[in-house]
Every structure is written in structure tokens, then in C-alpha cells.
Design a protein around this motif. Structure first.
Motif, PDB file in Angstrom:
ATOM      1  N   GLY A   4      -8.577  -0.536  21.187  1.00 47.26           N
ATOM      2  CA  GLY A   4      -7.635   0.246  21.619  1.00 47.26           C
ATOM      3  C   GLY A   4      -7.397  -0.254  23.273  1.00 47.26           C
ATOM      4  N   LEU A   5      -8.464  -0.459  23.751  1.00 44.08           N
ATOM      5  CA  LEU A   5      -8.433  -1.111  25.081  1.00 44.08           C
ATOM      6  C   LEU A   5      -7.764  -2.407  25.186  1.00 44.08           C
ATOM      7  CD1 LEU A   5     -11.868  -0.118  26.507  1.00 44.08           C
ATOM      8  CD2 LEU A   5      -9.616   0.832  27.166  1.00 44.08           C
ATOM      9  N   LEU A   6      -8.273  -3.256  24.048  1.00 44.50           N
ATOM     10  CA  LEU A   6      -7.496  -4.739  24.073  1.00 44.50           C
ATOM     11  C   LEU A   6      -5.720  -4.471  23.922  1.00 44.50           C
ATOM     12  CD1 LEU A   6      -9.870  -6.497  21.627  1.00 44.50           C
ATOM     13  CD2 LEU A   6      -9.328  -7.254  23.989  1.00 44.50           C
ATOM     14  N   LEU A   7      -5.451  -3.432  22.956  1.00 45.57           N
ATOM     15  CA  LEU A   7      -4.086  -3.180  22.803  1.00 45.57           C
ATOM     16  C   LEU A   7      -3.381  -2.883  24.222  1.00 45.57           C
ATOM     17  CD1 LEU A   7      -1.562  -3.191  20.998  1.00 45.57           C
ATOM     18  CD2 LEU A   7      -2.236  -0.964  20.478  1.00 45.57           C
ATOM     19  N   ALA A  58      -7.282   4.470  27.822  1.00 44.08           N
ATOM     20  CA  ALA A  58      -6.551   3.424  27.150  1.00 44.08           C
ATOM     21  C   ALA A  58      -4.947   3.826  27.151  1.00 44.08           C
ATOM     22  CB  ALA A  58      -7.164   3.092  25.968  1.00 44.08           C
ATOM     23  N   LEU A  59      -4.885   5.327  26.727  1.00 39.76           N
ATOM     24  CA  LEU A  59      -3.773   5.800  26.461  1.00 39.76           C
ATOM     25  C   LEU A  59      -3.027   5.936  27.917  1.00 39.76           C
ATOM     26  CD1 LEU A  59      -4.107   8.546  23.587  1.00 39.76           C
ATOM     27  CD2 LEU A  59      -2.812   6.572  23.395  1.00 39.76           C
ATOM     28  N   ARG A  60      -3.547   6.135  28.908  1.00 40.68           N
ATOM     29  CA  ARG A  60      -3.249   6.590  30.065  1.00 40.68           C
ATOM     30  C   ARG A  60      -2.713   4.987  30.729  1.00 40.68           C
ATOM     31  NH1 ARG A  60      -6.497  11.770  31.786  1.00 40.68           N
ATOM     32  NH2 ARG A  60      -5.645  13.077  30.079  1.00 40.68           N
ATOM     33  N   ALA A  61      -3.610   4.035  30.085  1.00 45.60           N
ATOM     34  CA  ALA A  61      -3.230   2.733  30.786  1.00 45.60           C
ATOM     35  C   ALA A  61      -1.907   2.031  30.353  1.00 45.60           C
ATOM     36  CB  ALA A  61      -4.333   1.719  30.594  1.00 45.60           C
TER      37      ALA A  61
END
Length: 171
Positions: A4-7, A58-61
């Protein structure tokens, strides 16, 4: 979780860290330690798996958008902010035509993938600048731009505007 962080990093650039989190971090809140959203089914995650999990960071990024609209569940026009669901799914190369979105209470709806491209609903985590709580239809709420498309103001699209989202399965 690292996928998720990679995406998020792939969508936003190198400013998002893809380092794994440790659950024993003394300053971390419990919400930061658990996935906020799970996407599975007919997708291709960056690590090759058919599953990806996103935490709130991750969603907020991801790029954020605001839909200014009225809903049947709120007084007046609200400003719902979060990533567009299509922007989240497109890099995962969804191979299906339908999304089964499931809420925390296991309620689920089926949404055609074409809705995401046509109407660009937002996976809102904020309403009027404040994070959505479970009590207020959060932590994630799929919001269509009802005021921008009069055809959305009917029971079919109201039913597709699911809240308290936990899982999205591409079928």
C-alpha cells in the motif's frame, strides 16, 4: 502493508516511505497500526499479490480531491475529501467489471467499475475538514458528486454510496 505504501509512493512520488511499520512503536496510535482498507480480487498489487492493504497514512499520501455535494444523510452541502477511488484502483490494473464493497458491519454493495470512470466518486475520509469517525460514516465513505450529475439523485446511487468501508473486492 508495504505494498500500500509502495502504491502510494508510485502515485505520489518518492516522498512516501515504503518502510514497514513496527507494531511496537511507543508513540503510534492503534489506528495507525492496522489496515484501514483492504483491496483484493482481480488486481495486480505491486508485489505481485492479489491483495493490498492501505493504512490511513498511505491513503492520505495519495492525491486528494474534494466533492462538494448534498447527500440524503447530511444537512446542506458537505465538502467530502479523499482520493478518487478510480485513482486508487487504476494502478492495480483491475481485471473485473464490478466492485463488491463491504462495510465494517459486513453490509456490501456491488458497483460497476464504469461508475468510477464516469462519475469519479471520492473515497472520503474527511467531511468539512474533519476526519470521519465510525459514528459519522467513516473511516471511509464512497461519495458520488450528486450535485454535479442530476441522474445520481436516485435510490440506486444512494445505495452505492456505502460508508464504513473496510474491503473492496474486484470481481
Amino acid at each position: 502493508m508495504a505494498a500500500g505504501l509502495l502504491l502510494a509512493s508510485a502515485l505520489c512520488g518518492p516522498s512516501v516511505s515504503a518502510q514497514p511499520r513496527t507494531t511496537g512503536h511507543p508513540g503510534a496510535s492503534p489506528a495507525a497500526l492496522h489496515p484501514m482498507l483492504r483491496i483484493d480480487g482481480a488486481i495486480r498489487a505491486p508485489d505481485g499479490a492479489g491483495l493490498i492493504e492501505f493504512d490511513s497514512a498511505a491513503l492520505r499520501a495519495l492525491p486528494q480531491y474534494t466533492v462538494r455535494t448534498r447527500t440524503p444523510w447530511h444537512d446542506g452541502q458537505g465538502h467530502f475529501s479523499g482520493p478518487r477511488l478510480w485513482d486508487l484502483l487504476e494502478p492495480l490494473r483491475p481485471a473485473g467489471k464490478t466492485l463488491r464493497i463491504t462495510a465494517l458491519n459486513d453490509y456490501s454493495v456491488n458497483i460497476p467499475l464504469s461508475d468510477l470512470q464516469q462519475y469519479q466518486p471520492v473515497l472520503a475520509w474527511q467531511l468539512n475538514g474533519k476526519a470521519l469517525s465510525v459514528r459519522n460514516k467513516g473511516p471511509l465513505f464512497l461519495v458520488y458528486p450528486f450535485d454535479s450529475y442530476p441522474e445520481l439523485n436516485n435510490p440506486l446511487y444512494y445505495a452505492r454510496s456505502i460508508w464504513q468501508i473496510k474491503t473492496i473486492t474486484v470481481e
